[in-house]
Design a protein around this motif. Structure first.
Motif, PDB file in Angstrom:
ATOM      1  N   TYR A  45      17.719 -28.290 -30.115  1.00  0.00           N
ATOM      2  CA  TYR A  45      18.500 -28.259 -31.656  1.00  0.00           C
ATOM      3  C   TYR A  45      19.970 -27.786 -31.241  1.00  0.00           C
ATOM      4  CZ  TYR A  45      14.478 -29.303 -34.098  1.00  0.00           C
ATOM      5  OH  TYR A  45      13.183 -29.969 -34.830  1.00  0.00           O
ATOM      6  N   PRO A  46      20.861 -27.967 -32.237  1.00  0.00           N
ATOM      7  CA  PRO A  46      22.249 -27.477 -32.116  1.00  0.00           C
ATOM      8  C   PRO A  46      22.432 -25.908 -31.957  1.00  0.00           C
ATOM      9  CG  PRO A  46      21.917 -29.002 -33.934  1.00  0.00           C
ATOM     10  CD  PRO A  46      20.840 -28.953 -33.235  1.00  0.00           C
ATOM     11  N   GLY A  47      22.905 -25.422 -30.941  1.00  0.00           N
ATOM     12  CA  GLY A  47      23.150 -24.193 -30.829  1.00  0.00           C
ATOM     13  C   GLY A  47      22.202 -23.498 -29.523  1.00  0.00           C
ATOM     14  N   ASP A  48      20.992 -24.336 -29.279  1.00  0.00           N
ATOM     15  CA  ASP A  48      20.201 -24.079 -28.206  1.00  0.00           C
ATOM     16  C   ASP A  48      20.663 -24.373 -26.684  1.00  0.00           C
ATOM     17  OD1 ASP A  48      18.399 -22.988 -30.150  1.00  0.00           O
ATOM     18  OD2 ASP A  48      16.836 -24.570 -30.126  1.00  0.00           O
ATOM     19  N   ASP A  49      20.282 -23.848 -25.940  1.00  0.00           N
ATOM     20  CA  ASP A  49      21.046 -24.053 -24.555  1.00  0.00           C
ATOM     21  C   ASP A  49      19.814 -24.905 -23.663  1.00  0.00           C
ATOM     22  OD1 ASP A  49      22.673 -23.404 -22.256  1.00  0.00           O
ATOM     23  OD2 ASP A  49      20.841 -22.750 -21.439  1.00  0.00           O
TER      24      ASP A  49
END
Length: 246
Positions: free
Chosen positions: A200-204
């Protein structure tokens, strides 16, 4: 943290032709943003789609072997008439009957023009809101173990688990199911079909990959070289990739 399915990868000698086949088979549209051909709902390339799991057809130099794929698609039908029409249309598009030991099963087993097996299901109420792809089906030895791994890997909900099969679906209860079926034999060759997962956006991505390794995933080298995605296998050897977040 969790991952979501981005699309189903189908390897093909002729990705544009196989992409056109699947676009016409699903009443979707084929998009060619680069060397791959993406197949998804009409109206513009949306990736990942909020409801459906699209198909990305990628070029490879090797033809499919005679061995059955351990991952395949099930197609939904709305009525007996629709099922008959769909099978006839698929045959006209180049699909061929396939024998995978199904016997007198109520579904129809076909293979796309490069030999990738898929099933056309009989109409059932539970198929009515999945879209044209009812399920991504994975042959496995231990459905319970697969449900544990994939249920933790993705943010999908585990709906049913038995010794014979396991069923997962999006937490929003939309789109296709993931089905894991206990099947004789073990995986022996690389599959032509696999799933790509997306953070997801923001996850690494690297954090997610490390989490998957802790769950039992193993690193996979298919000669991919220096690419922005990571190739892994699940505990039974099914290949999948973790993409970089867009």
């Amino acid at each position: 943290m969790a991952l979501r399915p981005a699309h189903v990868i189908i390897k093909a000698l002729a990705p544009e032709a196989i992409g056109r086949f699947w676009a016409e088979a699903l009443d979707w549209q084929a998009y060619s943003p680069g060397v791959t051909t993406y197949v998804g709902p009409a109206g513009g390339l949306v990736w990942p789609h909020p409801e459906f799991v699209g198909i990305d057809v990628v070029p490879v130099p090797q033809a499919k072997t005679a061995e059955k794929n351990r991952v395949h698609l099930d197609l939904a039908t709305r009525s007996a008439a629709h099922r008959e029409e769909l099978v006839a249309r698929l045959r006209a598009l180049g699909a061929k009957p396939a024998d995978v030991g199904q016997g007198t099963a109520p579904w129809t087993v076909l293979a796309d023009p490069e030999g990738n097996e898929f099933c056309v299901l009989q109409p059932q109420e539970i198929h009515r809101d999945t879209g044209p792809i009812d399920a991504v089906v994975v042959d496995c030895v231990d459905p319970r173990a697969m449900a544990r791994f994939w249920g933790r890997a993705m943010d999908w909900t585990v709906h049913e688990v038995t010794d014979e099969h396991a069923v997962l679906r999006s937490a929003k209860d939309v789109g296709p199911y993931f089905r894991f079926l206990r099947t004789p034999g073990v995986k022996t060759v690389p599959d032509r079909v696999h799933v790509d997962l997306l953070p997801y956006p923001g996850d690494d991505k690297e954090t997610e990959v490390a989490r998957l390794r802790d769950l039992g995933a193993a690193d996979l080298d298919v000669g991919q070289g220096d690419v922005p995605w990571t190739c892994l296998t699940d505990p039974e050897g099914h290949e999948f990739c973790v993409l970089a977040p867009s």
